[in-house]
Design a protein around this motif. Structure first.
Motif, PDB file in Angstrom:
ATOM      1  N   ARG A 297    -134.096  49.908  29.871  1.00  0.00           N
ATOM      2  CA  ARG A 297    -134.435  48.757  29.041  1.00  0.00           C
ATOM      3  C   ARG A 297    -135.705  49.072  28.266  1.00  0.00           C
ATOM      4  O   ARG A 297    -136.526  49.898  28.687  1.00  0.00           O
ATOM      5  N   VAL A 298    -135.873  48.396  27.112  1.00  0.00           N
ATOM      6  CA  VAL A 298    -136.987  48.657  26.210  1.00  0.00           C
ATOM      7  C   VAL A 298    -137.766  47.363  26.042  1.00  0.00           C
ATOM      8  O   VAL A 298    -137.187  46.309  25.766  1.00  0.00           O
ATOM      9  N   GLY A 299    -139.070  47.424  26.216  1.00  0.00           N
ATOM     10  CA  GLY A 299    -139.907  46.260  26.027  1.00  0.00           C
ATOM     11  C   GLY A 299    -140.212  46.026  24.567  1.00  0.00           C
ATOM     12  O   GLY A 299    -139.917  46.838  23.690  1.00  0.00           O
ATOM     13  N   GLU A 300    -140.855  44.866  24.282  1.00  0.00           N
ATOM     14  CA  GLU A 300    -141.188  44.546  22.902  1.00  0.00           C
ATOM     15  C   GLU A 300    -142.215  45.508  22.329  1.00  0.00           C
ATOM     16  O   GLU A 300    -142.311  45.682  21.120  1.00  0.00           O
TER      17      GLU A 300
ATOM     18  N   ASP B 168    -144.195  43.681  45.864  1.00  0.00           N
ATOM     19  CA  ASP B 168    -144.016  43.859  44.422  1.00  0.00           C
ATOM     20  C   ASP B 168    -143.202  45.134  44.162  1.00  0.00           C
ATOM     21  O   ASP B 168    -142.620  45.722  45.070  1.00  0.00           O
ATOM     22  N   MET B 169    -143.159  45.577  42.930  1.00  0.00           N
ATOM     23  CA  MET B 169    -142.317  46.697  42.534  1.00  0.00           C
ATOM     24  C   MET B 169    -140.858  46.427  42.894  1.00  0.00           C
ATOM     25  O   MET B 169    -140.116  47.300  43.334  1.00  0.00           O
ATOM     26  N   GLU B 170    -140.489  45.129  42.747  1.00  0.00           N
ATOM     27  CA  GLU B 170    -139.144  44.673  43.047  1.00  0.00           C
ATOM     28  C   GLU B 170    -138.751  44.995  44.480  1.00  0.00           C
ATOM     29  O   GLU B 170    -137.599  45.308  44.791  1.00  0.00           O
ATOM     30  N   GLY B 171    -139.725  44.936  45.366  1.00  0.00           N
ATOM     31  CA  GLY B 171    -139.453  45.124  46.781  1.00  0.00           C
ATOM     32  C   GLY B 171    -139.377  46.559  47.221  1.00  0.00           C
ATOM     33  O   GLY B 171    -138.920  46.813  48.359  1.00  0.00           O
TER      34      GLY B 171
ATOM     35  N   ASP C 240    -150.743  41.149  38.926  1.00  0.00           N
ATOM     36  CA  ASP C 240    -150.297  42.169  37.988  1.00  0.00           C
ATOM     37  C   ASP C 240    -149.356  41.570  36.949  1.00  0.00           C
ATOM     38  O   ASP C 240    -148.969  40.393  37.033  1.00  0.00           O
ATOM     39  N   ASP C 241    -148.961  42.403  35.995  1.00  0.00           N
ATOM     40  CA  ASP C 241    -148.127  41.951  34.888  1.00  0.00           C
ATOM     41  C   ASP C 241    -146.785  41.450  35.418  1.00  0.00           C
ATOM     42  O   ASP C 241    -146.029  42.212  36.044  1.00  0.00           O
ATOM     43  N   PRO C 242    -146.466  40.174  35.215  1.00  0.00           N
ATOM     44  CA  PRO C 242    -145.204  39.655  35.752  1.00  0.00           C
ATOM     45  C   PRO C 242    -143.985  40.224  35.043  1.00  0.00           C
ATOM     46  O   PRO C 242    -142.871  40.147  35.573  1.00  0.00           O
ATOM     47  N   ASN C 243    -144.185  40.778  33.846  1.00  0.00           N
ATOM     48  CA  ASN C 243    -143.050  41.346  33.120  1.00  0.00           C
ATOM     49  C   ASN C 243    -142.811  42.811  33.462  1.00  0.00           C
ATOM     50  O   ASN C 243    -141.865  43.418  32.951  1.00  0.00           O
TER      51      ASN C 243
ATOM     52  N   GLY D 131    -145.529  43.348  38.926  1.00  0.00           N
ATOM     53  CA  GLY D 131    -145.630  41.922  39.240  1.00  0.00           C
ATOM     54  C   GLY D 131    -144.322  41.294  39.638  1.00  0.00           C
ATOM     55  O   GLY D 131    -144.251  40.064  39.785  1.00  0.00           O
ATOM     56  N   MET D 132    -143.269  42.080  39.788  1.00  0.00           N
ATOM     57  CA  MET D 132    -141.970  41.542  40.203  1.00  0.00           C
ATOM     58  C   MET D 132    -141.883  41.574  41.723  1.00  0.00           C
ATOM     59  O   MET D 132    -141.907  42.641  42.329  1.00  0.00           O
ATOM     60  N   LEU D 133    -141.820  40.369  42.331  1.00  0.00           N
ATOM     61  CA  LEU D 133    -141.879  40.229  43.783  1.00  0.00           C
ATOM     62  C   LEU D 133    -140.479  40.069  44.358  1.00  0.00           C
ATOM     63  O   LEU D 133    -139.574  39.515  43.714  1.00  0.00           O
TER      64      LEU D 133
END
Length: 911
Positions: free
Chosen positions: A76-79, A357-360, A299-302, A306-308
């Motif tokens: 995926r590509v961010g803005e 974080d780090m998506e678990g 951390d950055d939620p995006n 920051g992804m928990l």
């Protein structure tokens, strides 16, 4: 496309290295001026982190570009153009390709680039070092930012020329370890070849708070960062670069520089509460929502930092299953996954919740824990059950509000809740409602209570059927067991009951005037105790206000002992009440009362009377009428209408007066003659009632004849009263006399008290008895006529008296006190104050009382006046010559020096 190389992220543990080969494919566009070239760039990266940064450079103004990936499930590509791996996966030896699409948001123009990922095995250690050296060498190349060119037109106006690129943002990772200052970019103007320029930057982080983070070399234009950055404090910096000559003149227009702080995973997740509390009903089905726990990451939620993700680490207790609950790893919602929640077995579960974080990712993610306490709430899944199938009790007859039995039940639900509180209901055995069952709020027992009297002679035993239920309804699927029904056997105990009169009260009708000794009626009682061996009842009189009756103690026959009188004060509304008592000989003895009501019929036994008994009329014929009324203690038909007439004798009555009946109870008395001399006249009037036979009486009406004015009011009442006074006038006169006597008596008492106070306060007496000035200063007790040579001025100024210390020794008396140290008596001021002599004496008295050497020589004695002004007799009247010779006063010598003078006068011989 522009690539901004950054330091690689922490490895994920892959054994092979991944290289990114970016191949740019030329694409024709509608507008001329935008040309893509072919370039390639190798970046050492990790799949689970960011892979590369992609930018768009336009020949025109700055465009807004949106990026998309052809494989969104993998990449995926961010803005901001950063390419991320959407998941963790192993790459095969074959290159992996995907396409990145770029689209202008305004013109909808599109471009695309193919990205190839290939795995290059590590053949030798020197190959890896060579690759790293090439990457680090590329990183050391500092990008150069050139100010846009300017050209001069013939009009001599300075005009900006469009460049073929825009300045991309500078990405700088947070928490960099340096060394500092760390070079970021070099700013340069193409006019620095002909001019000596000075470079500077402005904005937050440079010359504005927080200052000093970014610095620039004014000569070379090298922009550097001076310390580590923290994205959680400031995520990006917006600076402006300036180029001026040595004189400060602006050479180039300022350009904007954006520095983005790249997030690093430097913050652990933090739960909003360390302990979370939730509830779940027992017996809940799987999938029942319990509660939600929430954690936050700075951390950055995006980004992955920051992804928990949530998970349950442990459950205590682990019964009936170690996995009774599960948690949504993204939302934190806790739900049940197994059946078998039973509050009666496990009342509370404790879960340890972990947020990572780090998506678990357990290897690279940071974690934190919290506690979730889940309370299993009670539902009514346990009906109450009796501890016995039959309960027993007994109650004495005729008793109410008595607890006869305690019904005990057991209920496994939570105490003092609607699922535990019991309600008892009788389903049989009490058709008349003589019992009720109340619930003890503390023990939950059923209290069987008697609410209506029970007669042993009617019911000797009751068998009740009782059902126990809860306040709240049973849970769905729960049935009422047989143990929720019980029987209660209640035995009635026979006791000695009170006799009762029948009827009660008893009413009889009887004419008044019945003489003593006549039998009125028989008033008897009954004993309800049919199963007890008792003798006959005994009767007695309890209440007879007028003492008219008596009762036979055996038969209950009531006879009169006085004449019955309807007009008695004890008769109300023609009714006379008497109370009688019936007693048995039971154990204990009991008694009952009955009331006899005698309705007395009226007979014509009272003659009518005139009312009022006094009247006033004028001495002339007109106006001279007086209204009178006849009263009778009897009632109809032995009362009115009444007949009024005047007697034949004396003849003057009919000659002077006449009476006319105006109604059945009223008549009018008036003068027959034209003039009657003023005075008081007794006029007899004969009044006859309507009884059968009629009864009449002669009443005397006292008439006051007086002179009247034109209005008919008497003008000579005083003269008439002097001739003869009525009862009211006499009473008024007596009251006035009594009040007058009381006032006189109070005046006399007041005068005597005033005389006593005056005598007590009297200061002036006869000159021959005045001894007020005989106040001397003595140092001895005694003295006589020889001591009355004194100076009165010493009383006005006591402080001028000579002290005793200067008195010659030879002048002292023999009976004076011994010489000791003088006490400290109060000292008065030299100014004469005759009015405060009393205060001085009181102060001297206090000083003398506190002097241990003074008593009894300085004792202050209180004397009364001697003479006519004193209540005591004169001392001159004492005569001791007649008895002096018969007394022996030699004992006075033993009393000490205080009585030496008396011993010399009365003892020791004739001299």
């Amino acid at each position: 496309l522009h690539f901004n190389p950054l330091l690689p992220l922490t490895p994920l543990g892959f054994s092979c290295h991944i290289y990114l080969l970016v191949i740019v494919i030329p694409v024709k566009v509608k507008e001329a001026g935008a040309v893509f070239g072919t370039n390639q760039f190798c970046l050492f990266a990790r799949v689970s982190g960011w892979l590369l940064w992609m930018g768009f450079r336009s020949c025109d103004e700055k465009r807004k570009v949106q990026f998309e990936s052809s494989e969104p499930a993998d990449f995926r590509v961010g803005e901001d153009g950063v390419v991320y791996a959407a998941r963790s996966f192993q790459l095969s030896t074959d290159p992996t390709e995907f396409i990145i699409y770029a689209q202008d948001k305004e013109t909808q123009e599109q471009w695309q680039v193919v990205v190839k990922l290939s795995i290059k095995p590590t053949f030798a250690e020197h190959s890896e070092k060579k690759a790293w050296g090439r990457i680090l060498a590329d990183q050391k190349k500092i990008e150069e930012i050139v100010f846009p060119r300017q050209q001069y037109k013939p009009s001599s106006h300075l005009q900006r020329q469009k460049r073929d690129w825009v300045i991309p943002p500078i990405n700088l990772p947070e928490n960099s370890r340096g060394p500092f200052p760390q070079e970021l970019v070099r700013i340069r103007s193409d006019r620095d070849k002909s001019l000596s320029l000075r470079y500077s930057v402005t904005g937050p982080g440079a010359d504005q708070p927080p200052t000093g983070i970014f610095i620039i070399n004014p000569i070379s234009g090298q922009l550097s960062v001076t310390k580590p950055l923290d994205r959680e404090q400031i995520a990006s910096f917006h600076l402006r670069a300036h180029a001026v000559d040595v004189n400060g003149n602006q050479v180039e227009n300022p350009i904007d520089i954006v520095i983005n702080v790249i997030d690093m995973n430097d913050n652990r997740p933090e739960f909003l509460h360390q302990v979370w509390n939730g509830t779940v009903p027992e017996g809940s089905k799987p999938g029942t929502y319990v509660m939600t726990v929430t954690a936050i990451d700075a951390d950055d939620p995006n980004a992955l930092n920051g992804m928990l993700r949530y998970r349950i680490l442990s459950q205590a207790p682990s019964t009936p299953s170690p996995n009774m609950f599960t948690i949504n790893n993204e939302t934190g919602d806790i739900i049940t996954v197994a059946a078998g929640l039973d509050r009666e077995k496990v009342q509370q579960y404790t879960l340890i919740i972990q947020a990572t974080d780090m998506e678990g990712n357990p290897t690279y993610g940071l974690s934190n824990t919290a506690t979730a306490v889940i309370t299993v709430t009670d539902v009514n899944d346990n009906p109450p059950e009796f501890t016995a199938m039959t309960f027993y009790g007994e109650v004495p007859e005729n008793r109410v509000d008595v607890i006869v039995a305690n019904l005990t039940v057991t209920d496994k639900d939570q105490p003092h809740t609607p699922a535990w509180n019991a309600i008892y209901r009788m389903t049989g055995g009490d058709p008349t409602g003589r019992f009720t069952i109340r619930t003890d709020p503390n023990s939950n027992d059923g209290l069987v209570t008697v609410v209506k009297p029970i007669d042993f002679e009617t019911n000797r035993m009751f068998v009740l059927t009782v059902v126990a239920e809860n306040q709240g309804p049973l849970a769905k699927g729960i049935q009422q067991p047989p143990q929720s029904t019980a029987t209660v056997s209640i035995t009635v105990i026979d006791v000695n009951e009170s006799p009762y009169f029948v009827p009660n009260p008893k009413l009889i009708r009887q004419e008044e005037g019945l003489l003593a000794g006549n039998m009125l009626t028989t008033f008897t009682a009954q004993d309800p105790d049919r199963y007890m061996q008792q003798t006959a009842l005994r009767y007695s009189k309890l209440s007879d206000p007028a003492n008219w009756l008596k009762i036979d103690p055996v038969s209950g026959q009531i006879t009169t002992i006085a004449v019955l009188d309807r007009e008695s004060q004890y008769v109300e509304n023609n009714m006379y009440n008497a109370t009688f008592l019936a007693s048995d000989n039971g154990i204990p003895p009991m008694s009952g009362t009955g009331t006899l009501q005698i309705y007395l019929l009226d007979i014509n036994d009272n003659a009518p009377q005139v009312h009022p008994q006094e009247a006033t009329t004028c001495e002339t014929l007109q106006p001279n009428a007086t209204n009178i009324t006849a009263t009778d203690r009897d009632i109809d038909p032995n009362a009115g209408p009444f007949a009024f007439e005047l007697p034949e004798t004396p003849p003057s009555i009919k000659r002077n007066w006449t009476i006319i009946r105006i109604s059945g109870d009223h008549a009018q008395l008036s003068l027959r003659i034209r003039f009657l001399e003023a005075g008081i006249y007794d006029v007899p009037i004969i009044i006859t009632d309507s009884g059968n036979p009629p009864k009449s009486s002669t009443s005397i009406l006292k008439v006051k004849v007086c002179q009247c004015d034109i209005n008919g009011d008497c003008t000579d009442v005083d003269r008439i009263v002097g001739a003869g006074l009525g009862t009211g006038a006499i009473i008024a006169i007596l009251l006035c006399i009594i009040i007058l006597l009381i006032l006189v008596l109070m005046f006399v008492v007041w005068m005597k008290r005033r005389d006593k106070e005056r005598q007590a306060k009297q200061l002036l007496i006869d000159p021959e008895d005045d001894v007020r000035d005989n106040i001397l200063k003595y140092d001895e007790e005694g003295g006589g006529e020889e001591d009355q040579d004194y100076d009165l001025s010493q009383l006005q100024q006591p402080d001028t008296i000579e002290p005793d210390a200067i008195k010659p020794v030879g002048i002292r008396r023999l009976d004076e006190r011994p010489i000791h140290a003088e006490p400290q008596y109060p000292v008065r001021s030299a100014a004469p104050h005759p009015g405060d002599i009393g205060d001085f004496i009181n102060e001297g008295l206090k000083a003398a009382d506190n002097d241990p050497t003074a008593p009894p020589y300085d004792s202050l004695l209180v004397f009364d006046y001697e003479g006519s002004g004193s209540t005591a007799g004169s001392l001159s009247s004492l005569n001791s010559s007649s008895s002096g010779g018969e007394q022996d006063y030699d004992y006075l010598n033993d009393w000490g020096p205080r009585f030496k003078k008396l011993a010399d006068m009365y003892g020791g011989g004739d001299d």
